[in-house]
Design a protein around this motif. Structure first.
Motif, mmCIF file in Angstrom:
data_model
loop_
_atom_site.group_PDB
_atom_site.id
_atom_site.type_symbol
_atom_site.label_atom_id
_atom_site.label_comp_id
_atom_site.label_asym_id
_atom_site.label_seq_id
_atom_site.Cartn_x
_atom_site.Cartn_y
_atom_site.Cartn_z
ATOM 1 N N ARG A 47 0.847 -1.189 0.000
ATOM 2 C CA ARG A 47 0.000 0.000 0.000
ATOM 3 C C ARG A 47 0.885 1.242 0.000
ATOM 4 O O ARG A 47 1.793 1.363 0.802
ATOM 5 C CB ARG A 47 -0.888 -0.029 1.260
ATOM 6 C CG ARG A 47 -1.819 1.127 1.386
ATOM 7 C CD ARG A 47 -2.727 1.000 2.613
ATOM 8 N NE ARG A 47 -1.946 0.930 3.826
ATOM 9 C CZ ARG A 47 -2.140 0.043 4.791
ATOM 10 N NH1 ARG A 47 -3.058 -0.871 4.685
ATOM 11 N NH2 ARG A 47 -1.393 0.063 5.862
ATOM 12 N N PRO A 51 -2.597 8.044 0.949
ATOM 13 C CA PRO A 51 -3.934 7.465 0.809
ATOM 14 C C PRO A 51 -4.611 7.778 -0.525
ATOM 15 O O PRO A 51 -5.462 7.011 -0.964
ATOM 16 C CB PRO A 51 -4.720 8.076 1.970
ATOM 17 C CG PRO A 51 -3.696 8.495 2.954
ATOM 18 C CD PRO A 51 -2.476 8.841 2.153
ATOM 19 N N TRP A 54 -4.509 4.841 -2.781
ATOM 20 C CA TRP A 54 -5.036 3.566 -2.326
ATOM 21 C C TRP A 54 -6.218 3.101 -3.163
ATOM 22 O O TRP A 54 -7.100 3.869 -3.508
ATOM 23 C CB TRP A 54 -5.490 3.637 -0.873
ATOM 24 C CG TRP A 54 -4.398 3.855 0.132
ATOM 25 C CD1 TRP A 54 -3.060 3.945 -0.109
ATOM 26 C CD2 TRP A 54 -4.564 4.034 1.535
ATOM 27 N NE1 TRP A 54 -2.384 4.162 1.065
ATOM 28 C CE2 TRP A 54 -3.288 4.228 2.090
ATOM 29 C CE3 TRP A 54 -5.671 4.053 2.370
ATOM 30 C CZ2 TRP A 54 -3.090 4.421 3.454
ATOM 31 C CZ3 TRP A 54 -5.486 4.255 3.726
ATOM 32 C CH2 TRP A 54 -4.199 4.434 4.259
ATOM 33 N N ASP A 58 -7.024 -1.479 -0.353
ATOM 34 C CA ASP A 58 -6.054 -0.846 0.549
ATOM 35 C C ASP A 58 -6.769 -0.156 1.704
ATOM 36 O O ASP A 58 -6.328 -0.222 2.852
ATOM 37 C CB ASP A 58 -5.190 0.162 -0.200
ATOM 38 C CG ASP A 58 -4.335 -0.483 -1.271
ATOM 39 O OD1 ASP A 58 -3.806 -1.584 -1.027
ATOM 40 O OD2 ASP A 58 -4.212 0.115 -2.358
ATOM 41 N N VAL A 59 -7.871 0.519 1.395
ATOM 42 C CA VAL A 59 -8.673 1.188 2.433
ATOM 43 C C VAL A 59 -9.225 0.130 3.389
ATOM 44 O O VAL A 59 -9.142 0.274 4.616
ATOM 45 C CB VAL A 59 -9.809 2.029 1.807
ATOM 46 C CG1 VAL A 59 -10.750 2.561 2.881
ATOM 47 C CG2 VAL A 59 -9.233 3.170 0.979
ATOM 48 N N TYR A 62 -6.489 -1.210 5.553
ATOM 49 C CA TYR A 62 -6.078 -0.210 6.540
ATOM 50 C C TYR A 62 -6.979 -0.304 7.777
ATOM 51 O O TYR A 62 -6.495 -0.355 8.906
ATOM 52 C CB TYR A 62 -6.137 1.201 5.933
ATOM 53 C CG TYR A 62 -5.912 2.283 6.960
ATOM 54 C CD1 TYR A 62 -4.628 2.668 7.310
ATOM 55 C CD2 TYR A 62 -6.982 2.905 7.593
ATOM 56 C CE1 TYR A 62 -4.416 3.643 8.271
ATOM 57 C CE2 TYR A 62 -6.785 3.881 8.546
ATOM 58 C CZ TYR A 62 -5.498 4.252 8.883
ATOM 59 O OH TYR A 62 -5.286 5.215 9.846
ATOM 60 N N PHE A 75 -16.632 -0.069 3.907
ATOM 61 C CA PHE A 75 -15.838 0.670 2.929
ATOM 62 C C PHE A 75 -15.771 -0.102 1.608
ATOM 63 O O PHE A 75 -15.782 0.498 0.539
ATOM 64 C CB PHE A 75 -14.440 0.963 3.473
ATOM 65 C CG PHE A 75 -14.447 1.975 4.587
ATOM 66 C CD1 PHE A 75 -14.342 3.328 4.307
ATOM 67 C CD2 PHE A 75 -14.595 1.579 5.903
ATOM 68 C CE1 PHE A 75 -14.372 4.272 5.323
ATOM 69 C CE2 PHE A 75 -14.630 2.511 6.923
ATOM 70 C CZ PHE A 75 -14.522 3.860 6.638
ATOM 71 N N ASP A 81 -12.407 4.182 -2.205
ATOM 72 C CA ASP A 81 -10.967 4.095 -2.454
ATOM 73 C C ASP A 81 -10.288 5.247 -1.708
ATOM 74 O O ASP A 81 -10.946 5.995 -0.981
ATOM 75 C CB ASP A 81 -10.656 4.113 -3.948
ATOM 76 C CG ASP A 81 -11.080 5.392 -4.647
ATOM 77 O OD1 ASP A 81 -11.515 6.360 -3.987
ATOM 78 O OD2 ASP A 81 -10.973 5.431 -5.885
ATOM 79 N N GLY A 82 -8.998 5.396 -1.888
ATOM 80 C CA GLY A 82 -8.250 6.429 -1.174
ATOM 81 C C GLY A 82 -8.716 7.841 -1.462
ATOM 82 O O GLY A 82 -8.839 8.661 -0.551
ATOM 83 N N LEU A 85 -11.955 8.326 0.275
ATOM 84 C CA LEU A 85 -11.713 8.402 1.717
ATOM 85 C C LEU A 85 -11.292 9.808 2.127
ATOM 86 O O LEU A 85 -11.769 10.351 3.122
ATOM 87 C CB LEU A 85 -10.638 7.391 2.105
ATOM 88 C CG LEU A 85 -10.323 7.265 3.585
ATOM 89 C CD1 LEU A 85 -11.448 6.542 4.310
ATOM 90 C CD2 LEU A 85 -9.013 6.515 3.778
ATOM 91 N N HIS A 111 -8.759 8.327 12.424
ATOM 92 C CA HIS A 111 -8.177 7.762 11.209
ATOM 93 C C HIS A 111 -8.391 8.644 9.984
ATOM 94 O O HIS A 111 -7.423 9.087 9.383
ATOM 95 C CB HIS A 111 -8.729 6.347 10.958
ATOM 96 C CG HIS A 111 -8.347 5.405 12.041
ATOM 97 N ND1 HIS A 111 -7.118 4.804 12.120
ATOM 98 C CD2 HIS A 111 -9.032 4.985 13.138
ATOM 99 C CE1 HIS A 111 -7.048 4.065 13.205
ATOM 100 N NE2 HIS A 111 -8.200 4.152 13.838
ATOM 101 N N ILE A 112 -9.632 8.883 9.611
ATOM 102 C CA ILE A 112 -9.893 9.625 8.379
ATOM 103 C C ILE A 112 -9.409 11.064 8.494
ATOM 104 O O ILE A 112 -8.689 11.548 7.614
ATOM 105 C CB ILE A 112 -11.382 9.553 7.998
ATOM 106 C CG1 ILE A 112 -11.742 8.117 7.644
ATOM 107 C CG2 ILE A 112 -11.686 10.501 6.836
ATOM 108 C CD1 ILE A 112 -13.206 7.877 7.349
#
Length: 125
Positions: A47, A51, A54, A58-59, A62, A75, A81-82, A85, A111-112
């Motif tokens: 990854r 982000p 991603w 990948d998300v 994570y 998700f 996707d990144g 996100l 996180h986000i």
């Protein structure tokens, strides 16, 4: 070489540390001494550290790594996707993913939001 080191914190957040592994004869490389990302690209666990690059998987991975196994599926179902996100708002996470309130708040705040801040910080250099 730039690597990403992730460590779980008590609150469920991941502490993301970017480390440049350049060989500099014992002194800190410029990117580390100035606490900025160097231009080296790397991939951690398949990854990208950014982000925005991603894919959906990948998300999902994570959030699984962060301890949100059940919520990670949302998700995937919503194809986040990144780039998506990084565009998410607090309201999107609290209402759009149909998650329980507690995990949704932690996901957004720990996180986000930090990923969005990190992305903006390092892409405005």
């Amino acid at each position: 070489m730039l690597t990403v080191d992730m460590e779980n914190k008590e609150n469920g957040a991941l502490d993301v540390k970017k480390v440049c592994n350049n060989r500099t004869g014992g002194r800190l490389p410029k990117c580390r001494s100035q606490k900025m990302i160097c231009g080296h690209s790397s991939v951690e666990n398949g990854r990208s550290p950014d982000p925005a690059d991603w894919a959906v998987i990948d998300v999902v991975n994570y959030f699984r790594t962060a301890g949100f196994e059940e919520q990670a599926n949302a998700f995937q179902e919503q194809e986040i996707d990144g780039k998506s996100l990084l565009l998410m708002t607090r309201n999107d996470v609290l209402t759009g993913l149909s998650l329980k309130l507690g995990p949704a708040l932690k996901i957004y705040e720990y996180h986000i939001k930090p990923l969005q801040t990190q992305h903006l910080k390092y892409n405005s250099l």
